[in-house]
Design a protein around this motif. Structure first.
Motif, PDB file in Angstrom:
ATOM      1  N   TYR B  33       0.837  -1.197   0.000  1.00  0.00           N
ATOM      2  CA  TYR B  33       0.000   0.000   0.000  1.00  0.00           C
ATOM      3  C   TYR B  33       0.877   1.255   0.000  1.00  0.00           C
ATOM      4  O   TYR B  33       1.938   1.269   0.618  1.00  0.00           O
ATOM      5  CB  TYR B  33      -0.852   0.066   1.279  1.00  0.00           C
ATOM      6  CG  TYR B  33      -1.596  -1.196   1.633  1.00  0.00           C
ATOM      7  CD1 TYR B  33      -0.929  -2.311   2.140  1.00  0.00           C
ATOM      8  CD2 TYR B  33      -2.980  -1.265   1.499  1.00  0.00           C
ATOM      9  CE1 TYR B  33      -1.615  -3.467   2.484  1.00  0.00           C
ATOM     10  CE2 TYR B  33      -3.671  -2.412   1.854  1.00  0.00           C
ATOM     11  CZ  TYR B  33      -2.987  -3.507   2.342  1.00  0.00           C
ATOM     12  OH  TYR B  33      -3.672  -4.645   2.690  1.00  0.00           O
ATOM     13  N   TYR B  35       0.361   5.256   1.298  1.00  0.00           N
ATOM     14  CA  TYR B  35      -0.460   6.231   2.005  1.00  0.00           C
ATOM     15  C   TYR B  35       0.224   7.594   1.940  1.00  0.00           C
ATOM     16  O   TYR B  35       1.452   7.694   1.921  1.00  0.00           O
ATOM     17  CB  TYR B  35      -0.612   5.868   3.489  1.00  0.00           C
ATOM     18  CG  TYR B  35      -1.507   4.709   3.792  1.00  0.00           C
ATOM     19  CD1 TYR B  35      -1.027   3.405   3.764  1.00  0.00           C
ATOM     20  CD2 TYR B  35      -2.840   4.911   4.145  1.00  0.00           C
ATOM     21  CE1 TYR B  35      -1.856   2.326   4.065  1.00  0.00           C
ATOM     22  CE2 TYR B  35      -3.666   3.839   4.456  1.00  0.00           C
ATOM     23  CZ  TYR B  35      -3.167   2.554   4.420  1.00  0.00           C
ATOM     24  OH  TYR B  35      -3.990   1.506   4.715  1.00  0.00           O
ATOM     25  N   GLN B  37       0.471  11.205   4.105  1.00  0.00           N
ATOM     26  CA  GLN B  37       0.191  11.853   5.389  1.00  0.00           C
ATOM     27  C   GLN B  37       0.572  13.330   5.274  1.00  0.00           C
ATOM     28  O   GLN B  37       1.742  13.683   5.348  1.00  0.00           O
ATOM     29  CB  GLN B  37       0.964  11.180   6.525  1.00  0.00           C
ATOM     30  CG  GLN B  37       0.604  11.713   7.901  1.00  0.00           C
ATOM     31  CD  GLN B  37       1.328  10.973   9.016  1.00  0.00           C
ATOM     32  OE1 GLN B  37       2.358  10.331   8.804  1.00  0.00           O
ATOM     33  NE2 GLN B  37       0.788  11.044  10.218  1.00  0.00           N
ATOM     34  N   PRO B  42      -6.012  13.758   7.676  1.00  0.00           N
ATOM     35  CA  PRO B  42      -5.838  12.343   8.030  1.00  0.00           C
ATOM     36  C   PRO B  42      -5.016  11.608   6.981  1.00  0.00           C
ATOM     37  O   PRO B  42      -4.955  12.026   5.824  1.00  0.00           O
ATOM     38  CB  PRO B  42      -7.270  11.807   8.049  1.00  0.00           C
ATOM     39  CG  PRO B  42      -8.143  12.998   8.132  1.00  0.00           C
ATOM     40  CD  PRO B  42      -7.411  14.101   7.460  1.00  0.00           C
ATOM     41  N   LEU B  43      -4.411  10.532   7.395  1.00  0.00           N
ATOM     42  CA  LEU B  43      -3.733   9.641   6.455  1.00  0.00           C
ATOM     43  C   LEU B  43      -4.700   9.207   5.378  1.00  0.00           C
ATOM     44  O   LEU B  43      -5.836   8.827   5.659  1.00  0.00           O
ATOM     45  CB  LEU B  43      -3.246   8.387   7.187  1.00  0.00           C
ATOM     46  CG  LEU B  43      -1.872   8.448   7.783  1.00  0.00           C
ATOM     47  CD1 LEU B  43      -1.865   7.887   9.171  1.00  0.00           C
ATOM     48  CD2 LEU B  43      -0.920   7.654   6.901  1.00  0.00           C
ATOM     49  N   LEU B  45      -5.262   6.706   1.984  1.00  0.00           N
ATOM     50  CA  LEU B  45      -4.807   5.605   1.154  1.00  0.00           C
ATOM     51  C   LEU B  45      -4.730   6.069  -0.291  1.00  0.00           C
ATOM     52  O   LEU B  45      -5.678   6.674  -0.810  1.00  0.00           O
ATOM     53  CB  LEU B  45      -5.779   4.436   1.275  1.00  0.00           C
ATOM     54  CG  LEU B  45      -5.472   3.201   0.456  1.00  0.00           C
ATOM     55  CD1 LEU B  45      -4.173   2.546   0.919  1.00  0.00           C
ATOM     56  CD2 LEU B  45      -6.622   2.204   0.546  1.00  0.00           C
ATOM     57  N   ASN B  58      -7.113   5.462  -5.337  1.00  0.00           N
ATOM     58  CA  ASN B  58      -8.069   6.360  -4.692  1.00  0.00           C
ATOM     59  C   ASN B  58      -8.044   7.751  -5.307  1.00  0.00           C
ATOM     60  O   ASN B  58      -7.720   8.727  -4.630  1.00  0.00           O
ATOM     61  CB  ASN B  58      -7.779   6.436  -3.197  1.00  0.00           C
ATOM     62  CG  ASN B  58      -8.624   5.466  -2.421  1.00  0.00           C
ATOM     63  OD1 ASN B  58      -9.409   4.721  -2.996  1.00  0.00           O
ATOM     64  ND2 ASN B  58      -8.444   5.450  -1.122  1.00  0.00           N
ATOM     65  N   LEU B  88       4.398  13.296   4.071  1.00  0.00           N
ATOM     66  CA  LEU B  88       5.082  12.048   4.422  1.00  0.00           C
ATOM     67  C   LEU B  88       4.375  10.926   3.676  1.00  0.00           C
ATOM     68  O   LEU B  88       3.154  10.777   3.793  1.00  0.00           O
ATOM     69  CB  LEU B  88       5.017  11.811   5.930  1.00  0.00           C
ATOM     70  CG  LEU B  88       5.716  10.564   6.456  1.00  0.00           C
ATOM     71  CD1 LEU B  88       7.230  10.690   6.303  1.00  0.00           C
ATOM     72  CD2 LEU B  88       5.360  10.309   7.917  1.00  0.00           C
ATOM     73  N   LEU B  90       3.897   7.047   3.249  1.00  0.00           N
ATOM     74  CA  LEU B  90       4.080   5.817   3.996  1.00  0.00           C
ATOM     75  C   LEU B  90       3.733   4.616   3.128  1.00  0.00           C
ATOM     76  O   LEU B  90       2.737   4.629   2.400  1.00  0.00           O
ATOM     77  CB  LEU B  90       3.187   5.798   5.235  1.00  0.00           C
ATOM     78  CG  LEU B  90       3.533   6.795   6.341  1.00  0.00           C
ATOM     79  CD1 LEU B  90       2.385   6.905   7.321  1.00  0.00           C
ATOM     80  CD2 LEU B  90       4.793   6.375   7.058  1.00  0.00           C
ATOM     81  N   PHE B 107       3.649  -0.954   8.683  1.00  0.00           N
ATOM     82  CA  PHE B 107       4.058   0.290   8.033  1.00  0.00           C
ATOM     83  C   PHE B 107       5.569   0.493   8.065  1.00  0.00           C
ATOM     84  O   PHE B 107       6.247   0.125   9.032  1.00  0.00           O
ATOM     85  CB  PHE B 107       3.394   1.489   8.725  1.00  0.00           C
ATOM     86  CG  PHE B 107       1.930   1.612   8.423  1.00  0.00           C
ATOM     87  CD1 PHE B 107       0.996   0.851   9.096  1.00  0.00           C
ATOM     88  CD2 PHE B 107       1.495   2.497   7.443  1.00  0.00           C
ATOM     89  CE1 PHE B 107      -0.359   0.959   8.808  1.00  0.00           C
ATOM     90  CE2 PHE B 107       0.146   2.627   7.151  1.00  0.00           C
ATOM     91  CZ  PHE B 107      -0.783   1.855   7.831  1.00  0.00           C
ATOM     92  N   GLY B 108       6.066   1.125   6.999  1.00  0.00           N
ATOM     93  CA  GLY B 108       7.434   1.599   6.979  1.00  0.00           C
ATOM     94  C   GLY B 108       7.536   2.959   7.648  1.00  0.00           C
ATOM     95  O   GLY B 108       6.526   3.546   8.042  1.00  0.00           O
TER      96      GLY B 108
END
Lengths: 114, 116
Positions: B33, B35, B37, B42-43, B45, B58, B88, B90, B107-108
Motif C-alpha cells: 500500500y 499512504y 500523510q 488524516p492519512l 490511502l 483512490n 510524508l 508511507l 508500516f514503513g
C-alpha cells in the motif's frame, strides 16, 4: 459523511498521570477498530485492535481501549504514562469484514511533562 | 533488514523533477500500500497492490505513478509535482487483502517529501 473523529488535536499530561484519548466513528455498522502510534521519524505501530467480543481490549505498551457501541466510541487509555509515550496517536477503522482500507482520524499529539 | 523499509527517508525536489520512492518489505507479504500523510489531514490511502496487481487507486492524480515489480517491492514514481504534494509518504504491507477477515498492515517509516 462517514468518518473517524479524534476531537483532541494535542494533549499534554504529566508523567505518571493517566491518559485517555478519544475516538468516535460514524459508520452504521460496527467497523473494525484500531489504534496506532507514530513516534517521531517512525512509521505507524499497531497498539491494539477490536473486531468483536470483549469490549475492553488490551494492547502493547500498557495501553487498553474500550469499545462503546452506544456512543460509537473507541477510546484509548493508559493508567500511568511514561515520557516515552510522547508521540502521535491515530484511531482508524476498517468499515467491513473482508475489506483492507484503513480510514484514519486526524491524530492526537501527546506531549508528556516531566 | 527487517519489516518494511523505505528509501530515501527525505527528498527535496523541484516541480519539474522526476524522482521515485522505494518501499521494500521483508515479511513475505503479498499486498502493499501507499499512504499520504499531509499536515493537518488524516492519512489517506493512495494505492493498493495485491500479487503485483493494482487493486485500488483512490483518485490519485496521474503525476503519481505506482509500480509493483514483485511482491517485495513497491515504487512511487513522481513527476511534475506541486508544492501541495509535500507530505510524508508511507508504505505498508499485509499478508493478503483480508478475504473473510482483516490482515494487519505493517508500516514503513515513511519518506518525507518536500516539493519546492
Amino acid at each position: 459523511a462517514q468518518s473517524v473523529t479524534q476531537p483532541d488535536i494535542h494533549i499534554t499530561v504529566s508523567e505518571g498521570a493517566s491518559l485517555e484519548l478519544r475516538c468516535n466513528y460514524s459508520y452504521g455498522a460496527t467497523p473494525y477498530l484500531f489504534w496506532y502510534v507514530q513516534s517521531p521519524g517512525q512509521g505507524l505501530q499497531l497498539l491494539l485492535k477490536y473486531f468483536s467480543g470483549d469490549t475492553l481490549v488490551q494492547g502493547i505498551k500498557g495501553f487498553e481501549a474500550e469499545f462503546k457501541r452506544s456512543q460509537s466510541s473507541f477510546n484509548l487509555r493508559k493508567p500511568s504514562v511514561h515520557w516515552s509515550d510522547a508521540a502521535e496517536y491515530f484511531c482508524a477503522v476498517v468499515r467491513q469484514k473482508g475489506a483492507q482500507k484503513l480510514v484514519f482520524g486526524q491524530g492526537t499529539r501527546l506531549t508528556i511533562n516531566p | 533488514e527487517t519489516g518494511v523499509t523505505q528509501t530515501p527517508r527525505h527528498l527535496v525536489m523541484g516541480m519539474t523533477n522526476k524522482k521515485s520512492l522505494k518501499c521494500e518489505q521483508h515479511l513475505g507479504h503479498n499486498a502493499m500500500y501507499w499512504y499520504k500523510q499531509s499536515a493537518k489531514k488524516p492519512l489517506e490511502l493512495m494505492f493498493v497492490y495485491s500479487l503485483e496487481e493494482r487493486v485500488e487507486n483512490n483518485s490519485v492524480p496521474s503525476r503519481f505513478s505506482p509500480e509493483c515489480p514483485n511482491s517485495s517491492h513497491l515504487f512511487l514514481h513522481l513527476h511534475t509535482l506541486q508544492p501541495e504534494d509535500s507530505a510524508l509518504y508511507l508504505c505498508a504491507s499485509s499478508q493478503g487483502l483480508g478475504g473473510l477477515s482483516y490482515n494487519e498492515q505493517f508500516f514503513g517509516p515513511g519518506t518525507r517529501l518536500t516539493v519546492l
